[in-house]
Design an enzyme around this catalytic site. Structure first.
Site, PDB file in Angstrom:
ATOM      1  N   GLY A   1      37.051  98.254 -12.697  1.00  0.00           N
ATOM      2  CA  GLY A   1      36.459  99.362 -12.257  1.00  0.00           C
ATOM      3  C   GLY A   1      35.276  99.627 -12.742  1.00  0.00           C
TER       4      GLY A   1
ATOM      5  N   SER B   1      44.881 102.896  -8.081  1.00  0.00           N
ATOM      6  CA  SER B   1      43.753 103.706  -7.737  1.00  0.00           C
ATOM      7  C   SER B   1      44.097 105.045  -6.683  1.00  0.00           C
ATOM      8  CB  SER B   1      42.636 102.964  -6.763  1.00  0.00           C
ATOM      9  OG  SER B   1      41.711 104.013  -6.452  1.00  0.00           O
TER      10      SER B   1
ATOM     11  N   TRP C   1      39.857 100.876  -5.933  1.00  0.00           N
ATOM     12  CA  TRP C   1      40.075 100.931  -4.654  1.00  0.00           C
ATOM     13  C   TRP C   1      39.657  99.851  -3.797  1.00  0.00           C
ATOM     14  CZ3 TRP C   1      35.604 101.355  -2.389  1.00  0.00           C
ATOM     15  CH2 TRP C   1      34.686 102.036  -3.106  1.00  0.00           C
ATOM     16  N   ASN C   2      38.727  98.946  -4.261  1.00  0.00           N
ATOM     17  CA  ASN C   2      38.081  97.833  -3.229  1.00  0.00           C
ATOM     18  C   ASN C   2      38.658  96.900  -2.955  1.00  0.00           C
ATOM     19  OD1 ASN C   2      37.520  97.008  -5.856  1.00  0.00           O
ATOM     20  ND2 ASN C   2      35.657  96.170  -5.238  1.00  0.00           N
TER      21      ASN C   2
ATOM     22  N   GLU D   1      36.476  94.175 -16.417  1.00  0.00           N
ATOM     23  CA  GLU D   1      35.996  93.771 -15.286  1.00  0.00           C
ATOM     24  C   GLU D   1      35.040  94.884 -14.747  1.00  0.00           C
ATOM     25  OE1 GLU D   1      35.788  90.665 -14.444  1.00  0.00           O
ATOM     26  OE2 GLU D   1      37.423  89.521 -15.617  1.00  0.00           O
TER      27      GLU D   1
ATOM     28  N   CYS E   1      32.354  94.253  -6.123  1.00  0.00           N
ATOM     29  CA  CYS E   1      31.597  94.216  -7.297  1.00  0.00           C
ATOM     30  C   CYS E   1      30.453  93.081  -7.275  1.00  0.00           C
ATOM     31  CB  CYS E   1      32.475  93.917  -8.345  1.00  0.00           C
ATOM     32  SG  CYS E   1      33.601  92.429  -8.232  1.00  0.00           S
TER      33      CYS E   1
HETATM   34  P1  NAD Z   1      36.613 103.633 -11.421  1.00  0.00           P
HETATM   35  O1  NAD Z   1      36.182 103.434 -12.720  1.00  0.00           O
HETATM   36  O2  NAD Z   1      36.260 105.213 -11.016  1.00  0.00           O
HETATM   37  O3  NAD Z   1      38.390 103.762 -11.157  1.00  0.00           O
HETATM   38  C1  NAD Z   1      38.887 102.421 -11.663  1.00  0.00           C
HETATM   39  C2  NAD Z   1      40.473 102.876 -12.067  1.00  0.00           C
HETATM   40  O4  NAD Z   1      40.130 103.574 -13.627  1.00  0.00           O
HETATM   41  C3  NAD Z   1      40.740 104.000 -11.426  1.00  0.00           C
HETATM   42  O5  NAD Z   1      42.487 103.695 -11.126  1.00  0.00           O
HETATM   43  C4  NAD Z   1      40.929 105.351 -12.025  1.00  0.00           C
HETATM   44  O6  NAD Z   1      41.939 106.273 -11.443  1.00  0.00           O
HETATM   45  C5  NAD Z   1      40.932 104.895 -13.513  1.00  0.00           C
HETATM   46  N1  NAD Z   1      40.507 105.697 -14.420  1.00  0.00           N
HETATM   47  C6  NAD Z   1      39.613 106.854 -14.346  1.00  0.00           C
HETATM   48  N2  NAD Z   1      39.261 107.196 -15.550  1.00  0.00           N
HETATM   49  C7  NAD Z   1      40.193 106.668 -16.395  1.00  0.00           C
HETATM   50  C8  NAD Z   1      40.195 106.846 -17.702  1.00  0.00           C
HETATM   51  N3  NAD Z   1      39.454 108.009 -18.295  1.00  0.00           N
HETATM   52  N4  NAD Z   1      41.125 105.963 -18.337  1.00  0.00           N
HETATM   53  C9  NAD Z   1      41.983 105.198 -17.641  1.00  0.00           C
HETATM   54  N5  NAD Z   1      41.873 104.980 -16.393  1.00  0.00           N
HETATM   55  C10 NAD Z   1      40.939 105.683 -15.710  1.00  0.00           C
HETATM   56  O7  NAD Z   1      36.289 102.444 -10.370  1.00  0.00           O
HETATM   57  P2  NAD Z   1      36.376 102.699  -8.831  1.00  0.00           P
HETATM   58  O8  NAD Z   1      35.420 103.639  -8.282  1.00  0.00           O
HETATM   59  O9  NAD Z   1      37.770 102.756  -8.466  1.00  0.00           O
HETATM   60  O10 NAD Z   1      35.997 101.129  -8.637  1.00  0.00           O
HETATM   61  C11 NAD Z   1      34.519 100.654  -8.221  1.00  0.00           C
HETATM   62  C12 NAD Z   1      34.145 100.067  -9.310  1.00  0.00           C
HETATM   63  O11 NAD Z   1      34.907  99.073  -9.899  1.00  0.00           O
HETATM   64  C13 NAD Z   1      32.548  99.527  -9.246  1.00  0.00           C
HETATM   65  O12 NAD Z   1      31.913  99.909 -10.491  1.00  0.00           O
HETATM   66  C14 NAD Z   1      32.838  98.008  -9.195  1.00  0.00           C
HETATM   67  O13 NAD Z   1      31.783  97.342  -9.502  1.00  0.00           O
HETATM   68  C15 NAD Z   1      34.170  97.807 -10.064  1.00  0.00           C
HETATM   69  N6  NAD Z   1      34.717  96.477  -9.565  1.00  0.00           N
HETATM   70  C16 NAD Z   1      34.585  95.475 -10.307  1.00  0.00           C
HETATM   71  C17 NAD Z   1      35.044  94.291 -10.277  1.00  0.00           C
HETATM   72  C18 NAD Z   1      34.908  93.136 -11.167  1.00  0.00           C
HETATM   73  O14 NAD Z   1      35.747  92.023 -10.808  1.00  0.00           O
HETATM   74  N7  NAD Z   1      33.909  93.092 -12.063  1.00  0.00           N
HETATM   75  C19 NAD Z   1      35.869  94.120  -9.134  1.00  0.00           C
HETATM   76  C20 NAD Z   1      36.195  95.312  -8.384  1.00  0.00           C
HETATM   77  C21 NAD Z   1      35.479  96.437  -8.553  1.00  0.00           C
END
Ligand code: NAD
Length: 516
Positions: A222, A174, A148-149, A244, A278
């Protein structure tokens, strides 16, 4: 928070949306039933074949149209980003609209070169009258799962190159940003052939259904926790995945740093997106000689940040709880809050916070906080500080702040992380030509740059043989003569024989006589 899974009046699952700035209700969005996901993927698969057959030129026209439609909707998307994640408008314009304008432009201008097949450089003596190439084919249907970020930029960083390369994409957005995702999808659907991009709304169950469904590759951004599950699900099906994941970025400030710029840059990188980046600066190691002066300036600058206009709320209550917990843990273990702390409701705000007296075992120094909190620690020994930088399980980006640019570059490239910046931080994620991603628990994906195509295409070797002779040298029968031919070939080639005039014809003649 931006969204919450619930049941609607008719019993169907919905996401309840509200504005994190004041918790006001902003409506509901229907959840895609898990049982529908296989049909969604099948639609994308049917559309992908036609999309690939259109050829790159037509795909480029369509993506250029999408580019224009996206820009035309900029104002509306900025408004939705404010309502759904509380994003300040300046931040939404620069991070989500201007940066994506560059993204479209770069991929559209580069994709012909990046997808051009390269010829096989065949040795004409060993492989007479053959030509070949390696071409990059689309993987097929890409399963895209996003956080979502950065709910516009992160999906587009996969969608644009994936589509240009000839893939279809099933995008699970998200659950915290369903409205902005739905609007972006509408723009896409109005511009591209039906089914080339499909949107799945919902939470983890829907994400798991996409990842575990009949997709050919997965592109995930995520958390580490979810990334681990996705990697396991993909391993079961031998489906490649790009991951990522999280970060715990550090900034290292040397004694000769340009102080005004360093303070401005680090305060921005720690508090931009309300720290929900992130690549936010989540740890700052400062040369002890300038530590006190640096902290004073940082505190003074942070205190000038304006809620809503400069720093928005956290996106959801769970995220706000993590931030509060990390600050409380630090304080309980002896850290000092130099400015900031909890903010009054009803919105999901946390004041931009500066902590000193921190140690590396505190949660705020070791785990991803994802909020507007900047812990600052002094160092006496630079090498020790660099070891501490590398001491977390993450490796996304690190910045070195110094007037000695050469030293900054040398120190930065010693670190175990995917991006190094000298006198800047985080913004390189918006550069479509640079790589984004990092080692360790940050995952093993690459977003942006030509290397993103490694995840979105499959290389295929094509060889065409115009040799009319009945035999190749290495075909049956195997006999003493073949040994002599092998030895002779090596002799010839050690003397530069493949370039000798007539060598190829002589060898072909010999092989033919011997095989006959
Ligand atoms: P999250 O992992 O909770 O969710 C990300 C997505 O995965 C959502 O769409 C969610 O519904 C889905 N999801 C959840 N469980 C799943 C499963 N078992 N199988 C498949 N999909 C599933 O992450 P978040 O809270 O939405 O985002 C924040 C995180 O994202 C932070 O840790 C941040 O560092 C990371 N992030 C990383 C980058 C990067 O480029 N490295 C960029 C942005 C955010």
């Amino acid at each position: 928070m931006g969204g919450r899974l619930d049941l609607g009046a008719d019993g169907a699952a919905v996401i309840r949306c509200f504005d994190p700035r004041d918790l006001s209700d902003t409506g509901t969005v229907a959840v895609t039933p898990v049982a529908d996901v296989p049909a969604v993927i099948a639609r994308a698969r049917a559309a992908q074949l036609l999309w690939q057959d259109q050829g790159l030129k037509r795909r480029k026209w369509a993506i250029a149209d999408l580019h224009q439609a996206f820009l035309a909707a900029g104002e509306e998307l900025v408004g939705l980003l404010a309502e759904e994640v509380g994003r300040p408008s300046g931040e939404a314009w620069t991070g989500e609209i201007v940066a994506n304008h560059d993204l479209f432009g770069w991929w559209l201008s580069q994709i012909d070169d990046l997808l051009t097949a390269f010829p096989l450089d065949l040795n004409p003596v060993n492989y007479p009258r053959k030509r070949g190439r390696v071409q990059l084919d689309p993987v097929g249907v890409v399963g895209l799962v996003t956080p979502w970020n950065l709910p516009v930029a992160i999906p587009l960083r996969c969608l644009v190159p994936a589509l240009l390369a000839g893939n279809a994409v099933v995008w699970k957005a998200s659950e915290h940003t369903p409205r902005v995702s739905a609007r972006l999808f509408e723009i896409i659907r109005a511009t591209l052939p039906e089914g080339v991009v499909e949107l799945v709304q919902g939470g983890g169950d829907q994400g798991a259904a996409v990842v575990g469904g009949a997709v050919d590759a997965v592109f995930f951004t995520g958390s580490v926790r979810t990334g681990r599950r996705i990697a396991a699900a993909c391993a079961e099906r031998f489906v490649p995945c790009s991951l990522e994941l999280g970060g715990k970025d550090a900034a290292v400030v040397l004694h000769d740093a340009e102080l005004e710029r360093t303070v401005e840059g680090i305060v921005w990188a720690a508090n931009g997106l309300a720290g929900q980046n992130c690549a936010a600066v989540e740890r700052c190691y400062v040369d002890a000689r300038i530590h006190d002066a640096f902290v004073d300036k940082v505190v003074a600058r942070v205190e000038k940040l304006r809620p809503i206009l400069d720093v928005g709320p956290l996106c959801n209550p769970a995220q706000l709880d993590i931030v509060k917990d990390h600050v409380a843990d630090a304080v309980a273990r002896g850290a000092t809050v130099r400015t900031g702390g909890e903010a009054p409701g009803p919105g999901l705000f946390h004041q931009p916070t500066v902590l000193t007296g921190v140690t590396d075992d505190m949660k705020v120094m070791a785990e991803e906080t994802f909020g507007p909190v900047l812990p600052i620690a002094p160092f006496d020994d630079l090498q020790d500080a660099l070891r501490r930088v590398d001491g977390t399980p993450y490796g996304l980006t690190t910045s070195i702040w110094t007037r000695d640019l050469e030293l900054g570059e040398t120190l930065g490239t010693q670190l175990h992380c995917g991006v190094v910046t000298v006198n800047n931080h985080a913004f390189t994620g918006a550069l479509p030509m640079g790589t984004w991603g990092g080692p360790k628990e940050t995952g093993h994906g690459v977003t942006n740059s030509r290397f993103a195509l490694y995840h979105l295409t499959r290389p295929r070797t094509v060889l065409v043989d115009a040799l009319a002779m009945p035999h190749e040298m290495w075909w049956f029968p195997y006999n003493d003569a073949l040994d002599r031919v092998g030895k002779g070939l090596i002799e010839l080639q050690r003397k530069g024989g493949s370039k000798l005039p007539g060598a190829r014809a002589a060898l072909s003649g010999f092989i033919n006589r011997w095989k006959d």
